[in-house]
Design a protein around this motif. Structure first.
Motif, short mmCIF file in Angstrom:
data_model
loop_
_atom_site.label_atom_id
_atom_site.label_comp_id
_atom_site.label_asym_id
_atom_site.label_seq_id
_atom_site.Cartn_x
_atom_site.Cartn_y
_atom_site.Cartn_z
N ASN A 51 69.33 44.22 -20.11
CA ASN A 51 69.75 44.60 -21.46
C ASN A 51 68.67 44.31 -22.50
OD1 ASN A 51 69.81 41.86 -21.57
ND2 ASN A 51 71.97 41.67 -22.04
N ASN A 52 67.45 44.11 -22.06
CA ASN A 52 66.39 43.79 -23.01
C ASN A 52 65.52 45.01 -23.34
OD1 ASN A 52 65.46 43.79 -20.40
ND2 ASN A 52 63.92 42.22 -20.74
N PHE A 53 66.02 46.17 -23.06
CA PHE A 53 65.29 47.39 -23.36
C PHE A 53 65.83 47.95 -24.68
CE2 PHE A 53 65.66 47.22 -18.67
CZ PHE A 53 64.32 47.03 -18.38
N GLU A 54 64.96 48.55 -25.49
CA GLU A 54 65.39 49.06 -26.80
C GLU A 54 66.23 50.32 -26.69
OE1 GLU A 54 62.37 49.25 -29.80
OE2 GLU A 54 61.46 47.40 -29.09
N THR A 55 65.82 51.25 -25.85
CA THR A 55 66.54 52.52 -25.76
C THR A 55 67.19 52.73 -24.40
OG1 THR A 55 64.55 53.69 -25.04
CG2 THR A 55 65.02 53.65 -27.41
N PHE A 56 67.10 51.73 -23.55
CA PHE A 56 67.56 51.88 -22.17
C PHE A 56 68.38 50.67 -21.76
CE2 PHE A 56 66.52 51.19 -17.57
CZ PHE A 56 67.29 52.21 -17.09
N GLU A 57 69.49 50.94 -21.10
CA GLU A 57 70.36 49.88 -20.58
C GLU A 57 70.63 50.17 -19.12
OE1 GLU A 57 74.87 48.13 -21.23
OE2 GLU A 57 74.06 49.60 -22.63
N LEU A 58 70.59 49.14 -18.29
CA LEU A 58 70.85 49.31 -16.87
C LEU A 58 71.71 48.16 -16.38
CD1 LEU A 58 70.22 50.82 -14.18
CD2 LEU A 58 68.23 49.31 -13.95
N GLU A 59 72.81 48.48 -15.72
CA GLU A 59 73.67 47.48 -15.07
C GLU A 59 73.83 47.89 -13.62
OE1 GLU A 59 77.39 47.22 -17.11
OE2 GLU A 59 76.44 46.68 -19.00
N VAL A 60 73.67 46.92 -12.73
CA VAL A 60 73.82 47.16 -11.30
C VAL A 60 74.87 46.19 -10.79
CG1 VAL A 60 72.67 47.16 -9.07
CG2 VAL A 60 71.42 47.88 -11.12
N ASN A 61 75.92 46.73 -10.20
CA ASN A 61 77.01 45.92 -9.68
C ASN A 61 76.98 45.99 -8.16
OD1 ASN A 61 78.84 44.26 -10.97
ND2 ASN A 61 80.56 45.60 -10.54
N ILE A 62 76.70 44.87 -7.51
CA ILE A 62 76.61 44.82 -6.05
C ILE A 62 77.98 44.42 -5.52
CG2 ILE A 62 75.46 43.78 -4.06
CD1 ILE A 62 73.12 43.15 -6.02
N GLU A 63 78.64 45.36 -4.89
CA GLU A 63 79.97 45.13 -4.30
C GLU A 63 79.83 45.05 -2.78
OE1 GLU A 63 82.23 48.48 -5.75
OE2 GLU A 63 82.38 47.63 -7.76
N PRO A 64 80.89 44.60 -2.09
CA PRO A 64 80.78 44.51 -0.63
C PRO A 64 80.46 45.85 0.06
CG PRO A 64 82.64 43.23 -1.38
CD PRO A 64 82.12 43.98 -2.58
N ASN A 104 75.06 57.43 -17.60
CA ASN A 104 75.17 57.92 -16.23
C ASN A 104 75.69 56.80 -15.34
OD1 ASN A 104 74.79 59.73 -14.02
ND2 ASN A 104 72.91 58.64 -13.51
N THR A 105 76.61 57.12 -14.47
CA THR A 105 77.10 56.17 -13.48
C THR A 105 76.95 56.79 -12.11
OG1 THR A 105 78.69 55.26 -15.05
CG2 THR A 105 79.07 54.77 -12.73
N SER A 106 76.39 56.03 -11.18
CA SER A 106 76.27 56.52 -9.82
C SER A 106 76.70 55.42 -8.86
CB SER A 106 74.84 56.99 -9.53
OG SER A 106 73.93 55.94 -9.72
N GLU A 107 77.03 55.82 -7.67
CA GLU A 107 77.50 54.90 -6.64
C GLU A 107 76.77 55.21 -5.35
OE1 GLU A 107 81.75 54.03 -4.46
OE2 GLU A 107 81.76 54.50 -6.59
N ILE A 108 76.27 54.17 -4.70
CA ILE A 108 75.61 54.34 -3.42
C ILE A 108 76.22 53.34 -2.44
CG2 ILE A 108 73.45 55.19 -4.41
CD1 ILE A 108 72.27 52.35 -3.87
N PRO A 109 76.13 53.60 -1.14
CA PRO A 109 76.61 52.61 -0.17
C PRO A 109 75.77 51.33 -0.28
CG PRO A 109 76.24 54.74 0.88
CD PRO A 109 75.69 54.83 -0.51
N ASN A 110 76.39 50.20 -0.02
CA ASN A 110 75.68 48.93 -0.04
C ASN A 110 74.67 48.92 1.09
OD1 ASN A 110 74.88 46.23 0.28
ND2 ASN A 110 76.80 45.48 -0.54
N PRO A 111 73.37 48.75 0.76
CA PRO A 111 72.33 48.77 1.81
C PRO A 111 72.18 47.40 2.46
CG PRO A 111 71.30 48.53 -0.32
CD PRO A 111 72.79 48.65 -0.56
N GLU A 112 73.24 46.94 3.11
CA GLU A 112 73.28 45.59 3.66
C GLU A 112 72.06 45.24 4.51
OE1 GLU A 112 77.01 44.52 5.57
OE2 GLU A 112 77.98 46.07 4.39
N ASN A 113 71.61 46.17 5.33
CA ASN A 113 70.50 45.89 6.23
C ASN A 113 69.14 46.16 5.61
OD1 ASN A 113 72.31 45.19 8.29
ND2 ASN A 113 72.57 47.33 8.82
#
Length: 126
Positions: free
Chosen positions: A72-85, A99-108
């Motif tokens: 959250n320290n960007f002036e014009t850009f915000e990024l949040e990443v939520n790592i779920e199981p 924009n919101t996107s979802e990808i599979p958890n890259p466990e390996n």
């Protein structure tokens, strides 16, 4: 594009690694609302990816048993990443376009998550 990286990046990385490791100690109801502990696989992905991220985020345990990286320290850009199981939720906002996107958890392969985050950082960091 050159990314201005803080001189104290290694200090921040070390602090974030210690913080993420401490999430192993969170028990059920750790925030007072019947939260479940953070699963080991979430901690492993967070630890495996954070060491490869160009700009260190704020790191939080979330009440849904996930770990959140907040840039959250960007002036014009915000990024949040939520790592779920099972999934990674990525929320970004650039010049008020969300924009919101979802990808599979890259466990390996937690480095894959770091690569994705670094793509956002190099594209939008100014």
């Amino acid at each position: 594009m050159d990314i201005p990286i803080s001189i104290k990046r290694e200090d921040r990385l070390s602090e974030n690694q210690k913080l993420i490791k401490s999430f192993k100690d969170l028990k059920r109801n750790w925030y007072g609302h019947d939260e479940k502990p953070i699963p080991e696989e979430v901690i492993v992905v967070a630890l495996g990816s954070i060491q490869h991220i160009l700009v260190q985020p704020e790191v939080f345990p979330a009440t849904d048993s996930s770990i959140q990286f907040d840039f959250n320290n960007f002036e014009t850009f915000e990024l949040e990443v939520n790592i779920e199981p099972k999934n990674i939720i990525i929320y970004s906002s650039f010049e008020n376009v969300e924009n919101t996107s979802e990808i599979p958890n890259p466990e390996n392969n937690p480095e894959l998550l770091a690569d994705i985050i670094n793509e956002y950082i190099t594209k939008y960091y100014s």
